[in-house]
Design a protein around this motif. Structure first.
Motif, PDB file in Angstrom:
ATOM      1  N   PRO A  20       6.450   6.053 -10.156  1.00  0.00           N
ATOM      2  CA  PRO A  20       5.220   6.686  -9.657  1.00  0.00           C
ATOM      3  C   PRO A  20       4.440   7.399 -10.757  1.00  0.00           C
ATOM      4  CG  PRO A  20       7.205   7.584  -8.585  1.00  0.00           C
ATOM      5  CD  PRO A  20       7.657   6.765  -9.732  1.00  0.00           C
ATOM      6  N   PHE A  21       5.038   7.518 -11.943  1.00  0.00           N
ATOM      7  CA  PHE A  21       4.417   8.294 -13.026  1.00  0.00           C
ATOM      8  C   PHE A  21       4.930   7.749 -14.353  1.00  0.00           C
ATOM      9  CE2 PHE A  21       7.691  10.689 -10.654  1.00  0.00           C
ATOM     10  CZ  PHE A  21       8.749  10.551 -11.517  1.00  0.00           C
ATOM     11  N   THR A  22       4.285   8.191 -15.426  1.00  0.00           N
ATOM     12  CA  THR A  22       4.738   7.834 -16.770  1.00  0.00           C
ATOM     13  C   THR A  22       5.870   8.776 -17.167  1.00  0.00           C
ATOM     14  OG1 THR A  22       3.095   9.284 -17.742  1.00  0.00           O
ATOM     15  CG2 THR A  22       2.440   6.985 -17.392  1.00  0.00           C
ATOM     16  N   ALA A  23       6.385   8.588 -18.368  1.00  0.00           N
ATOM     17  CA  ALA A  23       7.569   9.338 -18.814  1.00  0.00           C
ATOM     18  C   ALA A  23       7.331  10.855 -18.756  1.00  0.00           C
ATOM     19  CB  ALA A  23       7.930   8.924 -20.236  1.00  0.00           C
ATOM     20  N   PRO A  24       8.185  11.587 -18.013  1.00  0.00           N
ATOM     21  CA  PRO A  24       8.056  13.052 -17.958  1.00  0.00           C
ATOM     22  C   PRO A  24       8.527  13.672 -19.284  1.00  0.00           C
ATOM     23  CG  PRO A  24       9.372  12.178 -16.119  1.00  0.00           C
ATOM     24  CD  PRO A  24       9.245  11.087 -17.144  1.00  0.00           C
ATOM     25  N   LEU A  82       2.582  -3.932 -18.975  1.00  0.00           N
ATOM     26  CA  LEU A  82       1.276  -4.437 -19.419  1.00  0.00           C
ATOM     27  C   LEU A  82       0.168  -3.406 -19.411  1.00  0.00           C
ATOM     28  CD1 LEU A  82       1.492  -7.885 -17.585  1.00  0.00           C
ATOM     29  CD2 LEU A  82       1.964  -7.398 -20.003  1.00  0.00           C
ATOM     30  N   CYS A  83       0.500  -2.156 -19.182  1.00  0.00           N
ATOM     31  CA  CYS A  83      -0.570  -1.157 -19.218  1.00  0.00           C
ATOM     32  C   CYS A  83      -0.023   0.227 -19.537  1.00  0.00           C
ATOM     33  CB  CYS A  83      -1.346  -1.139 -17.897  1.00  0.00           C
ATOM     34  SG  CYS A  83      -0.349  -0.714 -16.475  1.00  0.00           S
ATOM     35  N   GLN A  84      -0.939   1.150 -19.724  1.00  0.00           N
ATOM     36  CA  GLN A  84      -0.600   2.537 -20.037  1.00  0.00           C
ATOM     37  C   GLN A  84      -1.462   3.457 -19.195  1.00  0.00           C
ATOM     38  OE1 GLN A  84      -1.010   3.292 -24.269  1.00  0.00           O
ATOM     39  NE2 GLN A  84       1.098   2.600 -24.545  1.00  0.00           N
ATOM     40  N   ALA A  85      -0.965   4.643 -18.988  1.00  0.00           N
ATOM     41  CA  ALA A  85      -1.778   5.687 -18.356  1.00  0.00           C
ATOM     42  C   ALA A  85      -1.614   6.934 -19.206  1.00  0.00           C
ATOM     43  CB  ALA A  85      -1.321   5.944 -16.921  1.00  0.00           C
ATOM     44  N   GLY A  86      -2.728   7.509 -19.613  1.00  0.00           N
ATOM     45  CA  GLY A  86      -2.668   8.700 -20.463  1.00  0.00           C
ATOM     46  C   GLY A  86      -1.898   8.452 -21.751  1.00  0.00           C
ATOM     47  N   GLY A  87      -1.992   7.226 -22.283  1.00  0.00           N
ATOM     48  CA  GLY A  87      -1.342   6.916 -23.550  1.00  0.00           C
ATOM     49  C   GLY A  87       0.134   6.605 -23.448  1.00  0.00           C
ATOM     50  N   LYS A  88       0.681   6.600 -22.231  1.00  0.00           N
ATOM     51  CA  LYS A  88       2.116   6.304 -22.072  1.00  0.00           C
ATOM     52  C   LYS A  88       2.287   5.085 -21.173  1.00  0.00           C
ATOM     53  CE  LYS A  88       3.082  10.634 -20.693  1.00  0.00           C
ATOM     54  NZ  LYS A  88       3.897  11.814 -20.318  1.00  0.00           N
ATOM     55  N   PRO A  89       3.356   4.296 -21.436  1.00  0.00           N
ATOM     56  CA  PRO A  89       3.526   3.076 -20.645  1.00  0.00           C
ATOM     57  C   PRO A  89       3.844   3.380 -19.177  1.00  0.00           C
ATOM     58  CG  PRO A  89       5.129   3.183 -22.467  1.00  0.00           C
ATOM     59  CD  PRO A  89       4.423   4.494 -22.420  1.00  0.00           C
ATOM     60  N   VAL A  90       3.459   2.452 -18.338  1.00  0.00           N
ATOM     61  CA  VAL A  90       3.924   2.456 -16.951  1.00  0.00           C
ATOM     62  C   VAL A  90       3.892   1.006 -16.496  1.00  0.00           C
ATOM     63  CG1 VAL A  90       1.633   2.870 -15.917  1.00  0.00           C
ATOM     64  CG2 VAL A  90       3.722   3.569 -14.697  1.00  0.00           C
ATOM     65  N   PRO A 150      -2.467   8.922  -9.047  1.00  0.00           N
ATOM     66  CA  PRO A 150      -3.731   8.156  -9.089  1.00  0.00           C
ATOM     67  C   PRO A 150      -3.976   7.483 -10.440  1.00  0.00           C
ATOM     68  CG  PRO A 150      -4.059  10.289  -8.037  1.00  0.00           C
ATOM     69  CD  PRO A 150      -2.643  10.283  -8.538  1.00  0.00           C
ATOM     70  N   GLU A 151      -3.652   8.139 -11.530  1.00  0.00           N
ATOM     71  CA  GLU A 151      -3.891   7.530 -12.849  1.00  0.00           C
ATOM     72  C   GLU A 151      -2.997   6.304 -13.055  1.00  0.00           C
ATOM     73  OE1 GLU A 151      -2.903  10.045 -16.200  1.00  0.00           O
ATOM     74  OE2 GLU A 151      -0.773  10.039 -15.680  1.00  0.00           O
ATOM     75  N   VAL A 152      -1.816   6.315 -12.435  1.00  0.00           N
ATOM     76  CA  VAL A 152      -0.925   5.152 -12.527  1.00  0.00           C
ATOM     77  C   VAL A 152      -1.503   3.995 -11.720  1.00  0.00           C
ATOM     78  CG1 VAL A 152       1.361   4.272 -11.850  1.00  0.00           C
ATOM     79  CG2 VAL A 152       1.164   6.461 -13.060  1.00  0.00           C
ATOM     80  N   VAL A 153      -1.972   4.281 -10.528  1.00  0.00           N
ATOM     81  CA  VAL A 153      -2.572   3.231  -9.696  1.00  0.00           C
ATOM     82  C   VAL A 153      -3.765   2.611 -10.428  1.00  0.00           C
ATOM     83  CG1 VAL A 153      -3.729   2.732  -7.502  1.00  0.00           C
ATOM     84  CG2 VAL A 153      -1.806   4.350  -7.565  1.00  0.00           C
ATOM     85  N   GLU A 154      -4.584   3.479 -10.996  1.00  0.00           N
ATOM     86  CA  GLU A 154      -5.757   2.999 -11.722  1.00  0.00           C
ATOM     87  C   GLU A 154      -5.360   2.093 -12.891  1.00  0.00           C
ATOM     88  OE1 GLU A 154      -9.648   5.016 -13.915  1.00  0.00           O
ATOM     89  OE2 GLU A 154      -8.271   6.254 -12.740  1.00  0.00           O
ATOM     90  N   ALA A 155      -4.318   2.489 -13.602  1.00  0.00           N
ATOM     91  CA  ALA A 155      -3.864   1.691 -14.745  1.00  0.00           C
ATOM     92  C   ALA A 155      -3.279   0.355 -14.302  1.00  0.00           C
ATOM     93  CB  ALA A 155      -2.826   2.488 -15.548  1.00  0.00           C
ATOM     94  N   GLU A 167       0.817  -1.230   0.000  1.00  0.00           N
ATOM     95  CA  GLU A 167       0.000   0.000   0.000  1.00  0.00           C
ATOM     96  C   GLU A 167       0.839   1.263   0.000  1.00  0.00           C
ATOM     97  OE1 GLU A 167      -3.971   0.027   2.393  1.00  0.00           O
ATOM     98  OE2 GLU A 167      -2.458  -1.085   3.567  1.00  0.00           O
ATOM     99  N   ASP A 168       1.899   1.283   0.815  1.00  0.00           N
ATOM    100  CA  ASP A 168       2.689   2.526   0.916  1.00  0.00           C
ATOM    101  C   ASP A 168       3.438   2.808  -0.384  1.00  0.00           C
ATOM    102  OD1 ASP A 168       4.300   0.328   1.424  1.00  0.00           O
ATOM    103  OD2 ASP A 168       5.344   1.214   3.132  1.00  0.00           O
ATOM    104  N   ALA A 169       3.749   1.773  -1.150  1.00  0.00           N
ATOM    105  CA  ALA A 169       4.382   1.995  -2.453  1.00  0.00           C
ATOM    106  C   ALA A 169       3.360   2.513  -3.466  1.00  0.00           C
ATOM    107  CB  ALA A 169       5.031   0.711  -2.956  1.00  0.00           C
TER     108      ALA A 169
END
Lengths: 390, 390
Positions: free
Chosen positions: A319-323, A358-366, A209-214, A201-203
């Motif tokens: 924690p996020f997709t590619a900046p 195996l997934c993307q958030a906002g069109g970018k891999p994570v 949030p969009e990364v967690v959802e993805a 959970e702490d990780a």
């Protein structure tokens, strides 16, 4: 931070043909930190290559792959002397992120991830000291592994911080990843089972949030494969937020110890962020290192309790997709610190960690990471393969 | 630290003709920190020039000299962004020391001192924040002045640390030095007298014995000119040994405040020693600066007591003659720290200091410095002229 056409080193491409073998149909690239006999290892710093002897032997891992028939397709850009987690290089340029155009590829194995994601090599070698395979794998959408620390010979590779240094690899698809891993570990994939799946959970709380959802659908597939998921935490009451600094203290003090004589002799050129981190490393006191080692011992103990029985842990790799490209140092420092919170657990505990693209958030891999106890490397690879077949 | 042919910037030489005027028969060079309209000011760093606007006006001092008829003979190499006291530059090369072949020229106004000592210009401009005119003047055997802080406009010059920054100049002979100084200060040399000569024992104790021995005949001539010499100390019970660190704290914190936005935006390239000093500047706390300012206030008070009544103080400009090329950073750091002990007094007190190039030790130049109270700049010049006529 000027962008490049691809992640290979500029100039004529260094290629080598492999022997006959299991990987005879595959090409690979290798980070500019691995020795290839007869050519300088440059560490993508303007002064490193010309002030070090030209290697006369291939790095252990390069030799292993050539012996298995894989063909070397070229050497790739790295963040200078492997310092950096976002993938920019002020001297040779920043490799493109083919999976997220206009964005950073992640680093320090930036070029290796870039050329694999672009389809310019079937797989590629990187090093991972503080996250340098895991992070570009997540940001470029690749399978990537940081092996158990100390399991594979780290021979013929530029050291950074020996108590963290590992060599790993990237591939676009699970099947290729399995074949390469079998050769390097010398071990067939076991059954893709485990004594349970743990979700930290702490990780997850560190991620957008969009990364967690993805990531959640991937966690659910994993849970279905391994039995139901159980919630846990990596640390107590938010202590994981401290781990990046504590890991940095140990890592930078080791890096400084290894590089100080060269710096003293050559006064070499660096981008400011790299020199600054080395300079701060030079100012770390033995007392600070001792305190950070206590923190590391706590991480090892916690990891043993969670994983020695055969469970698999999952966390967001980043924690996020590619900046985007073009950030200020203040911005990249903040992002790097946040990434480091997630990479420190397996790093400090010396555990194998694998990114599942195996997934993307906002069109970018994570990526979702799976972590096992020491030696569970091929278990992670087997799980990755099983998930990819679903 | 590769040596150069001469101290001019590489590439086509930037030259300008002056108007008719008092300096119409003289040529001068200017450090790559002074603006010359229409050409980038590069600060001898690979990234500075391309990331700053091309100046549209000459620096105040350059304009003053052109208006007086002097011809610009070229721009000269500096230690990167004026950081460095020994004169090496890892990107553009190290200017030769014509007075001590195979040795460092001193810096940061290394190229300016080099071209004057080589006879390639009649005089040259430098800046002096922590000793950057005084030190190369001593090591290359030139007249050189650090003017009273704040007396002359520091306009069109790259700043380093505003509470220390000054612009000064070099010449081979006293006659030329007097002519240039009259134009820049707008003041004729006064009578070369003083209310006494003070010799600072604690400053002489910092110098090598061979340097003290070489300087004593010059001190005796000075004493004969100004009345008998009286022994004194700059500080109490060895406190001058602390001044280099205290000055560095103020200087580096000011330098960081001035440069941080550029670094944050560009993540520029530096030699390690320069980036390290900036990084350490970024880590200085306001509390450290306050403590260092107390030390500076003590120096100002001591300087006022010694010099406000019109006495002249003499100290060795540098503790040693020009060190050889090819030293390690550990070695250059140690030498730089020792030099800084001697340059800190006038630097922290904002006083004018002039190097008299009247002797050698071991075949290499070394200078005696004369220091006066604020505004006594032309008094120092007059004393230098009178001594040169003996």
């Amino acid at each position: 931070m000027h962008p490049l056409k691809d992640g290979f080193l500029p100039g004529p491409r260094l290629t080598l043909t492999g022997s006959q073998g299991a990987l005879g149909d595959l090409s690979f690239a290798t980070k500019d930190l691995f020795d290839v006999a007869g050519t300088p290892t440059g560490a993508s710093n303007p002064d490193w290559g010309r002030t070090h002897p030209i290697p006369t032997e291939h790095a252990w891992m390069v030799q292993k792959l050539l012996d298995a028939g894989a063909a070397l397709a070229g050497k790739t850009i790295t963040c200078e002397i492997s310092f950096g987690i976002l993938g920019f290089n002020q001297f040779f340029g920043t490799p493109p992120n083919p999976a997220a155009p206009g964005c950073l590829p992640g680093g320090s194995s930036s070029g290796s991830a870039s050329v694999v994601a672009a389809g310019l090599a079937d797989f590629a070698l990187g090093t991972d000291t503080g996250g340098s395979v895991r992070v570009p794998a997540s940001l470029c959408g690749l399978y990537g592994i940081r092996p158990t620390h100390g399991r594979l010979p780290f021979v013929g590779v530029c050291k950074q911080a020996p108590s963290f240094d590992t060599a790993g690899w990237f591939a676009r698809d699970a099947a290729t990843f399995v074949r390469v891993s079998e050769v390097i570990f010398g071990e067939a994939p076991p059954d893709p089972n485990a004594s349970g799946l743990l979700m930290a959970e702490d990780a997850f709380a560190v991620a957008d949030p969009e990364v967690v959802e993805a990531l959640m659908p991937v966690v659910e597939k994993l849970a279905a494969l391994l039995g139901s998921a159980q919630l846990t935490t990596l640390g107590e009451s938010g202590e994981i937020a401290l781990w990046n600094d504590q890991r940095n203290i140990i890592q930078r003090s080791e890096a400084w110890a290894g590089i100080r004589d060269w710096i003293d002799r050559e006064n070499p050129t660096f981008a400011f962020n790299v020199a600054r981190n080395l300079a701060f490393g030079s100012a770390i006191t033995p007392g600070q290192v001792e305190v950070a080692r206590i923190a590391r011992n706590r991480v090892v103990a916690r990891a043993r309790m969670l994983l020695e029985g055969g469970a698999i842990l999952c966390i967001p790799t980043t924690p996020f997709t590619a900046p985007p490209l073009g950030l200020s140092l203040t911005e990249t420092d903040a992002l790097s610190g946040r990434i480091g919170v997630l990479t420190s657990f397996a790093g400090m505990a010396g555990l194998p960690q694998m990114n599942l693209p195996l997934c993307q958030a906002g069109g970018k891999p994570v990526g979702l990471s799976i972590i096992g106890w020491r030696g569970a490397d091929m278990k992670l690879v087997a799980i990755a393969k099983a998930l990819s077949l679903e």
